[in-house]
Design a protein around this motif. Structure first.
Motif, PDB file in Angstrom:
ATOM      1  N   LEU A 228      -7.230  -4.233  15.792  1.00  0.00           N
ATOM      2  CA  LEU A 228      -7.405  -5.596  14.940  1.00  0.00           C
ATOM      3  C   LEU A 228      -5.648  -5.589  14.419  1.00  0.00           C
ATOM      4  N   LYS A 229      -5.463  -6.968  13.813  1.00  0.00           N
ATOM      5  CA  LYS A 229      -3.973  -7.014  13.595  1.00  0.00           C
ATOM      6  C   LYS A 229      -3.910  -6.698  11.821  1.00  0.00           C
ATOM      7  N   ASP A 230      -5.169  -6.598  11.303  1.00  0.00           N
ATOM      8  CA  ASP A 230      -5.244  -6.773   9.936  1.00  0.00           C
ATOM      9  C   ASP A 230      -6.638  -6.163   9.245  1.00  0.00           C
ATOM     10  N   VAL A 231      -6.800  -5.471   8.390  1.00  0.00           N
ATOM     11  CA  VAL A 231      -8.185  -5.063   7.883  1.00  0.00           C
ATOM     12  C   VAL A 231      -8.807  -5.850   7.089  1.00  0.00           C
ATOM     13  N   ASN A 232     -10.185  -5.943   7.120  1.00  0.00           N
ATOM     14  CA  ASN A 232     -11.041  -6.643   6.437  1.00  0.00           C
ATOM     15  C   ASN A 232     -10.779  -6.472   4.953  1.00  0.00           C
ATOM     16  N   ASN A 233     -11.194  -7.548   4.250  1.00  0.00           N
ATOM     17  CA  ASN A 233     -11.292  -7.431   2.628  1.00  0.00           C
ATOM     18  C   ASN A 233     -11.836  -6.166   2.157  1.00  0.00           C
ATOM     19  N   PHE A 234     -12.880  -5.735   2.886  1.00  0.00           N
ATOM     20  CA  PHE A 234     -13.711  -4.534   2.298  1.00  0.00           C
ATOM     21  C   PHE A 234     -12.643  -3.446   2.051  1.00  0.00           C
ATOM     22  N   TRP A 235     -11.701  -2.939   3.042  1.00  0.00           N
ATOM     23  CA  TRP A 235     -10.881  -1.926   3.025  1.00  0.00           C
ATOM     24  C   TRP A 235      -9.800  -2.106   2.045  1.00  0.00           C
ATOM     25  N   LYS A 236      -9.354  -3.370   1.978  1.00  0.00           N
ATOM     26  CA  LYS A 236      -8.294  -4.081   1.020  1.00  0.00           C
ATOM     27  C   LYS A 236      -8.807  -3.645  -0.567  1.00  0.00           C
ATOM     28  N   TYR A 237      -9.921  -4.121  -0.775  1.00  0.00           N
ATOM     29  CA  TYR A 237     -10.606  -3.708  -2.072  1.00  0.00           C
ATOM     30  C   TYR A 237     -10.948  -2.318  -2.244  1.00  0.00           C
ATOM     31  N   LEU A 238     -11.338  -1.565  -1.427  1.00  0.00           N
ATOM     32  CA  LEU A 238     -11.795  -0.065  -1.437  1.00  0.00           C
ATOM     33  C   LEU A 238     -10.438   0.591  -1.492  1.00  0.00           C
ATOM     34  N   ALA A 239      -9.458  -0.021  -1.180  1.00  0.00           N
ATOM     35  CA  ALA A 239      -8.017   0.863  -1.157  1.00  0.00           C
ATOM     36  C   ALA A 239      -7.501   1.195  -2.825  1.00  0.00           C
ATOM     37  N   ARG A 240      -8.357   0.437  -3.662  1.00  0.00           N
ATOM     38  CA  ARG A 240      -8.059   0.759  -5.157  1.00  0.00           C
ATOM     39  C   ARG A 240      -8.379   2.208  -5.289  1.00  0.00           C
ATOM     40  N   ASP A 241      -9.198   2.824  -4.616  1.00  0.00           N
ATOM     41  CA  ASP A 241      -9.620   4.289  -4.705  1.00  0.00           C
ATOM     42  C   ASP A 241      -9.289   5.205  -3.403  1.00  0.00           C
ATOM     43  N   PRO A 242      -7.756   5.585  -3.180  1.00  0.00           N
ATOM     44  CA  PRO A 242      -7.652   5.970  -1.903  1.00  0.00           C
ATOM     45  C   PRO A 242      -8.591   6.964  -1.342  1.00  0.00           C
TER      46      PRO A 242
ATOM     47  N   ALA B 250       0.876  -1.308  -0.116  1.00  0.00           N
ATOM     48  CA  ALA B 250       0.051  -0.056  -0.238  1.00  0.00           C
ATOM     49  C   ALA B 250       0.631   1.134  -0.054  1.00  0.00           C
ATOM     50  N   SER B 251       0.314   2.297  -0.720  1.00  0.00           N
ATOM     51  CA  SER B 251       1.003   3.714  -0.565  1.00  0.00           C
ATOM     52  C   SER B 251       0.730   4.127   0.873  1.00  0.00           C
ATOM     53  N   PRO B 252       1.821   5.156   1.267  1.00  0.00           N
ATOM     54  CA  PRO B 252       1.731   5.861   2.550  1.00  0.00           C
ATOM     55  C   PRO B 252       0.142   6.472   2.885  1.00  0.00           C
ATOM     56  N   GLU B 253      -0.353   6.859   1.865  1.00  0.00           N
ATOM     57  CA  GLU B 253      -1.743   7.420   2.065  1.00  0.00           C
ATOM     58  C   GLU B 253      -2.820   6.374   2.430  1.00  0.00           C
ATOM     59  N   VAL B 254      -2.477   5.167   1.700  1.00  0.00           N
ATOM     60  CA  VAL B 254      -3.693   4.157   2.159  1.00  0.00           C
ATOM     61  C   VAL B 254      -2.988   3.220   3.460  1.00  0.00           C
ATOM     62  N   ARG B 255      -1.837   3.321   3.746  1.00  0.00           N
ATOM     63  CA  ARG B 255      -1.379   2.813   5.119  1.00  0.00           C
ATOM     64  C   ARG B 255      -1.873   3.765   6.225  1.00  0.00           C
ATOM     65  N   ALA B 256      -1.964   4.746   6.102  1.00  0.00           N
ATOM     66  CA  ALA B 256      -2.493   5.879   7.012  1.00  0.00           C
ATOM     67  C   ALA B 256      -3.778   5.408   7.401  1.00  0.00           C
ATOM     68  N   VAL B 257      -4.715   5.085   6.545  1.00  0.00           N
ATOM     69  CA  VAL B 257      -6.231   4.645   6.685  1.00  0.00           C
ATOM     70  C   VAL B 257      -5.974   3.267   7.602  1.00  0.00           C
ATOM     71  N   PHE B 258      -5.244   2.316   6.839  1.00  0.00           N
ATOM     72  CA  PHE B 258      -5.382   1.212   7.333  1.00  0.00           C
ATOM     73  C   PHE B 258      -4.847   1.250   8.883  1.00  0.00           C
ATOM     74  N   ASP B 259      -3.849   1.879   9.035  1.00  0.00           N
ATOM     75  CA  ASP B 259      -3.190   2.046  10.509  1.00  0.00           C
ATOM     76  C   ASP B 259      -4.425   2.476  11.586  1.00  0.00           C
ATOM     77  N   ASP B 260      -5.138   3.600  10.910  1.00  0.00           N
ATOM     78  CA  ASP B 260      -6.293   4.063  11.778  1.00  0.00           C
ATOM     79  C   ASP B 260      -7.297   3.191  11.963  1.00  0.00           C
ATOM     80  N   ILE B 261      -7.545   2.362  10.965  1.00  0.00           N
ATOM     81  CA  ILE B 261      -8.731   1.327  11.180  1.00  0.00           C
ATOM     82  C   ILE B 261      -8.203   0.188  12.194  1.00  0.00           C
ATOM     83  N   MET B 262      -6.833  -0.238  12.047  1.00  0.00           N
ATOM     84  CA  MET B 262      -6.339  -1.089  13.115  1.00  0.00           C
ATOM     85  C   MET B 262      -6.422  -0.716  14.510  1.00  0.00           C
ATOM     86  N   THR B 263      -5.848   0.503  14.283  1.00  0.00           N
ATOM     87  CA  THR B 263      -5.921   1.134  16.071  1.00  0.00           C
ATOM     88  C   THR B 263      -7.174   1.142  16.630  1.00  0.00           C
ATOM     89  N   SER B 264      -8.184   1.848  15.598  1.00  0.00           N
ATOM     90  CA  SER B 264      -9.616   2.107  16.279  1.00  0.00           C
ATOM     91  C   SER B 264     -10.014   0.848  16.750  1.00  0.00           C
TER      92      SER B 264
END
Lengths: 130, 130, 130, 130, 130, 130
Positions: free
Chosen positions: F29-43, F12-26
């Protein structure tokens, strides 16, 4: 473009009038319903839709009244007020109040059990998938 | 709670078994479909739903085959894969391939014209509203 | 709570007025539509929804008129009368009657063929799933 | 009848083959998609549906790519997995990932705001109803 | 049959009056809502539907107000104007404007993300399928 | 474009990683769900959707568990398999099997009575429209 408006017979092009004439003749009506008057804004869609409706709703392996009831069941499921009103009228001659009541009961039941299936994530029985 | 799982006859409570027995007797089956095995997680819903289905789908003013076709029409409109599979099977004995083809044609047509009505904002004809 | 009622600019809080001002400026309007006046009952939703709409409907890889047509297609499929009326108006400047007619024809066709696919239980072609 | 099964070209009647040939020629394909193979169970529906699709999806006042995107928007709204897969493929040549992302964003947004309108019972602005 | 019309208490059969009486007693009302007056056209459906509603909406593992909110969420998703109006009223006593605003926000969001999932064809995570 | 594919954290790009990090922290979780991994196609959609979800699903006038149940009710009504699976899991900790059973019963009932209202064309009671 603004709000769609209907095209009356008197204002219709020959192409549109030919379809209106066929609808009135086929269904023994003195005027066509609003649906056709609005769709007349797009004469190509008007012609294609009427030809498809005429073919699909004609007697065949299924009785025309059964077809009207199926059409009504879909319209009730989709919340299409106009379609419910016009196809209730179309089914008027052949559908008693008891038939209408049972039809609605099946439509309601199907909409309920469809969601129970979704929520419980019920897998297709092997016997249904052959 | 986790993913719903089915309850087999052998593991069912007397309350659930009573409903399963009634389903198998009424429909002349050796086992109940997955739908009932999953719904058995909630014995109150199981009983109420079965009693309603039995009453609604019984012969009356409408023929049971017509009811199965209406049920199928709603399920196709709602994209309920399980319901389509199980009610196609239920209609198996009485529905020819030609009847199925016409049924689908009406369902497709109704879903199309419902949306044309929405888009053109067609008002209800005075004659339909009496 | 009773029936929702709109909040007019004169009665709005500074927080709501700030959103109304941004809507009017961005879209060059003298007043906001009813949608925003009703949503103003929940200022947090008002702000979030307006910011999302502004971002999503802006010119980008897709032309704003294409976006309006897609929005209309969804609203017609969902039978949302208000949404159809407001987005037909929004598309007014750029959409000819012929474009509207073709748009409705595609929406109707898609709703029809979606159901044929369901009813015939068509499996995804291998080529589409790569 | 049991579960629908596809009809391959080698097993098709002359009537069905004529439609298959026209599809392959019009779209420059070596075989038709599953949708047409299943619909071939009802040759009358096959012919009518293909002729309608060919007419509706052809270039006109709207660009074919815009039509594919509208078709996809409806299919996503209706949860039609096959239709989403086949029309994503159809749009492959002309639709970039950025266009797809914006398309989905508009579809999601429209489905959201359609429901806000329903829940807040927003009346149509007088300006939209003229 | 023509357009459905309501049955008032004064004109109701003893069978229908018994249901009306039970509704008024259970809900402490002086008259029943239009829904029941129209459904009274089919006394069998009236009785079955009322008994189901009474059982389903009663206090249990879920609070009645939560049930009203869930009912409202479904009705908003289905665009059922009458149902939204009657269940907003039913929830009146216990639902603040802030609760209604959050409820609508969740309903809107769910309708949006449901479609993003469809469009991106997101597969179920292994962890959700156990 | 072809079939959407997920973006893993490592790619993932830094922009996408920042969102993933916030999801996992909030959500711890140790990983984000598929929903977020697919939506990451459009940051841009990823960020906007996550920020909206975080705001809408947070505790407020409604309890988070009630929000999960409402979300599930909408997903069941819309036949969104992924959404049903992921939000059943999200509600796991707080929702007993009895609560799930009642939730499904209300969702099923609402989908049934919504259609009875449509079919009988029930007008809104004056008392509900004030």
């Amino acid at each position: 473009m603004g709000k769609p408006t209907p095209i009356e017979y008197a204002d219709a092009s020959p192409e549109v009038r030919a379809v209106f004439d066929d609808i009135m003749t086929s269904r023994n009506l003195k005027d066509v319903n609003n649906f056709w008057k609005y769709l007349a804004r797009d004469p190509v869609s008007l012609r294609r839709t009427w030809e498809s409706v005429k073919e699909v709703m004609a007697p065949g392996a299924l009785d025309p009244l059964v077809k009207e009831m199926v059409y009504l069941a879909v319209s009730v499921t989709n919340s299409c007020g106009y379609c419910i009103a016009s196809h209730s009228a179309a089914a008027k001659a052949g559908m008693s109040e008891a038939m209408f009541g049972e039809l609605m009961a099946v439509v309601g039941m199907a909409n309920e059990t469809n969601r129970l299936v979704n929520g419980y994530r019920v897998p297709i029985d092997a016997a249904f998938d052959r």
